[in-house]
Design an enzyme around this catalytic site. Structure first.
Site, PDB file in Angstrom:
ATOM      1  N   ARG A 162      -4.668   6.672  -0.573  1.00  0.00           N
ATOM      2  CA  ARG A 162      -5.254   5.205  -0.372  1.00  0.00           C
ATOM      3  C   ARG A 162      -5.349   4.789   0.795  1.00  0.00           C
ATOM      4  O   ARG A 162      -4.841   4.861   1.778  1.00  0.00           O
ATOM      5  CB  ARG A 162      -3.823   4.540  -1.224  1.00  0.00           C
ATOM      6  CG  ARG A 162      -4.296   2.915  -1.241  1.00  0.00           C
ATOM      7  CD  ARG A 162      -3.960   2.291  -2.283  1.00  0.00           C
ATOM      8  NE  ARG A 162      -4.555   1.058  -2.149  1.00  0.00           N
ATOM      9  CZ  ARG A 162      -4.029   0.075  -3.248  1.00  0.00           C
ATOM     10  NH1 ARG A 162      -3.301   0.689  -4.167  1.00  0.00           N
ATOM     11  NH2 ARG A 162      -4.770  -1.057  -3.283  1.00  0.00           N
TER      12      ARG A 162
ATOM     13  N   ALA B  95      -5.409  -4.421 -11.071  1.00  0.00           N
ATOM     14  CA  ALA B  95      -5.146  -4.557  -9.798  1.00  0.00           C
ATOM     15  C   ALA B  95      -3.646  -4.806  -9.343  1.00  0.00           C
ATOM     16  O   ALA B  95      -2.836  -5.304 -10.165  1.00  0.00           O
ATOM     17  CB  ALA B  95      -5.631  -6.095  -9.119  1.00  0.00           C
ATOM     18  N   ASP B  96      -3.236  -4.073  -8.395  1.00  0.00           N
ATOM     19  CA  ASP B  96      -1.912  -4.002  -7.861  1.00  0.00           C
ATOM     20  C   ASP B  96      -1.472  -5.009  -6.870  1.00  0.00           C
ATOM     21  O   ASP B  96      -2.636  -5.628  -6.254  1.00  0.00           O
ATOM     22  CB  ASP B  96      -1.323  -2.673  -7.731  1.00  0.00           C
ATOM     23  CG  ASP B  96      -2.006  -1.966  -6.378  1.00  0.00           C
ATOM     24  OD1 ASP B  96      -1.640  -0.552  -6.280  1.00  0.00           O
ATOM     25  OD2 ASP B  96      -2.782  -2.473  -5.626  1.00  0.00           O
ATOM     26  N   SER B  97      -0.341  -4.911  -6.429  1.00  0.00           N
ATOM     27  CA  SER B  97      -0.134  -6.047  -5.212  1.00  0.00           C
ATOM     28  C   SER B  97      -1.031  -5.817  -3.870  1.00  0.00           C
ATOM     29  O   SER B  97      -1.435  -6.803  -3.375  1.00  0.00           O
ATOM     30  CB  SER B  97       1.324  -6.029  -4.850  1.00  0.00           C
ATOM     31  OG  SER B  97       1.824  -4.988  -4.402  1.00  0.00           O
TER      32      SER B  97
END
Lengths: 319, 142
Positions: A162, B95-97
């Site tokens: 990521r 969407a994640d945090s």
């Protein structure tokens, strides 16, 4: 491939007791022994491994009508499939620990007062259901569910690769504590800094989720997570002693470790995985130094389960 | 990271005003004003009875909503033709945090504003973000 039940094909009846299954009933799940007091069990699904439309429809049958609606509200097929698999994973995982007495479909859920999902157990005459606690996390390529026996748990996963759009130190200055920022600054290599940032982020998320008070209930800036060497010194980028452990301390009270919580951090299926679990203070055998025990399974519900705990799938465990 | 809430579709927290304005006495020439409803969510309409002119203030300018959509699509790596509108919930877009904080930082940079953590927590839809942005931009320029 359009596997979803179209809206006009959704069952009209809401009473799940009266309904007949859309497809044939799924086979029973192999029962699993309950987690021990110090254990977290983790079950994970890889969405790409599931392409069979009829299998996905079978999973859809397990969900409550509300859950089905939530799944269909997700934006696009990929996200809908992810949401479906997340609910399927929670329901099938919990069912495994009921010794065949509860089907995945029969579970009910509610939220605690801060919004954390938990099981709502019915009252049974001749059986006390195990006090299971769970938490899930997902990325686009993996969904993980952690389960404990009666102990709060938080889990967070992140793809190792990521990348952030913003600069790591900008993010860290904004959301992390000064101790954590200082640690990241000791890492000269940008890739190392990137991965340590993600590691810290997942650990902090796991802690917040274990606490169950939501992002605003435990702001990231209020607590520091770091590695503490066995000799009590803080671990920096340069020095890594044997057996460092992950600790959390309040910013207002540095030096006082919040021993109630224990952590595990490891690599699983190209993901960084952070687990935070409350220490079992009721159990006298769970002394201060007893670390979090892990058991990990890869699953395709009703297709196959594989225990991967002692395999290469689980790597570089830090507790 | 998100869990399913299992609730029905959340209606907007903003009261939905009728699109037909009231007749205002003493208003020269104008008996009534009506707006045709093009979309499900339409701007709220306020009458400023104190002033002598009919004022219509929209929740947020379409350009602002559009810009927020662009930033969100970019952060979440959605294609240009992905269906993102003012009503879109960040959680429904996957969407994640970490995505959410990155979106907030992206919006701050694009609009030259600073968003407090408490305000950031209350944003659930693209429209919420656009409304907050305009509020902060207005506060900054006034």
């Amino acid at each position: 491939m359009f596997w979803l039940l179209r809206r006009n094909m959704l069952p009209l009846y809401l009473n799940s007791v009266a309904r007949r299954p859309f497809a044939s009933s799924p086979p029973p799940l192999p029962p699993a022994p309950l987690p021990c007091p110090r254990e977290t069990h983790i079950w994970y699904v890889v969405p790409d491994e599931l392409k069979d439309a009829s299998r996905l429809n079978q999973y859809m049958e397990l969900l409550s009508p509300c859950e089905r609606q939530s799944v269909l509200r997700m934006n696009g097929e990929r996200l809908q499939k992810g949401a479906l698999l997340a609910r399927t994973l929670v329901r099938t995982t919990l069912a495994r620990y009921t010794d065949g007495r509860l089907s995945p479909k029969s579970f009910k859920f509610r939220k605690n007062r801060f919004g954390k999902p938990e099981v709502e157990w019915d009252n049974y005459d001749l059986w006390a259901p195990p006090p299971l606690q769970f938490n899930i996390s997902h990325t686009s390529t993996m969904i993980a569910c952690g389960v404990t026996l009666d102990l709060p748990i938080g889990i967070d996963i992140e793809e190792k690769q990521r990348k952030t759009s913003n600069d790591i130190l900008s993010l860290a200055h904004r959301y992390f504590t000064s101790v954590e920022v200082a640690y990241l600054k000791t890492l000269a290599d940008p890739e190392c800094r990137q991965s340590e940032f993600i590691r810290l982020w997942t650990l902090k998320e796991a802690y917040v989720k274990a606490l169950g008070r939501g992002f605003s209930g435990a702001p990231f800036k209020d607590f520091t997570i770091r590695l503490e060497a066995s000799n009590g010194k803080q671990v920096t980028g340069e020095s890594k002693s044997d057996g460092p452990s992950i600790v959390v301390e309040a910013v207002d009270d540095p030096g006082i470790l919040m021993n109630r919580w224990k952590f595990a951090f490891f690599e699983l299926n190209s993901h960084y995985t952070a687990v935070c679990m409350e220490r079992d203070v009721k159990n006298p055998a769970d002394g201060e130094n007893n670390s979090l025990k892990l058991k990990v399974w890869r699953t395709l519900p009703f297709v196959e389960d594989e225990c991967v705990t002692e395999t290469d799938a689980v790597k570089n465990i830090i507790r | 990271m998100a869990s399913m809430s299992g609730t029905a579709i959340a209606t907007s927290a903003r009261p939905q005003f009728a699109a037909r304005a009231q007749v205002v006495k003493g208003f020269s020439g104008l008996k009534s004003v009506s707006f045709s409803i093009q979309r499900k969510s339409f701007p709220s309409v306020r009458l400023q009875a104190a002033s002598r002119r009919l004022q219509v203030s929209c929740a947020a300018k379409p350009e602002t909503v559009q810009k927020v959509c662009e930033i969100v699509k970019k952060q979440l790596a959605l294609s240009d033709d992905a269906a993102v509108t003012g009503e879109s919930k960040f959680s429904s877009l996957g969407a994640d945090s970490l995505d959410t904080v990155e979106i907030v930082m992206g919006l701050e940079e694009a609009f030259g504003i600073s968003v407090e953590e408490e305000s950031a927590q209350s944003i659930t839809t693209v429209q919420d973000a656009a409304d907050l942005i305009e509020k902060l931009v207005d506060a900054k320029s006034s």
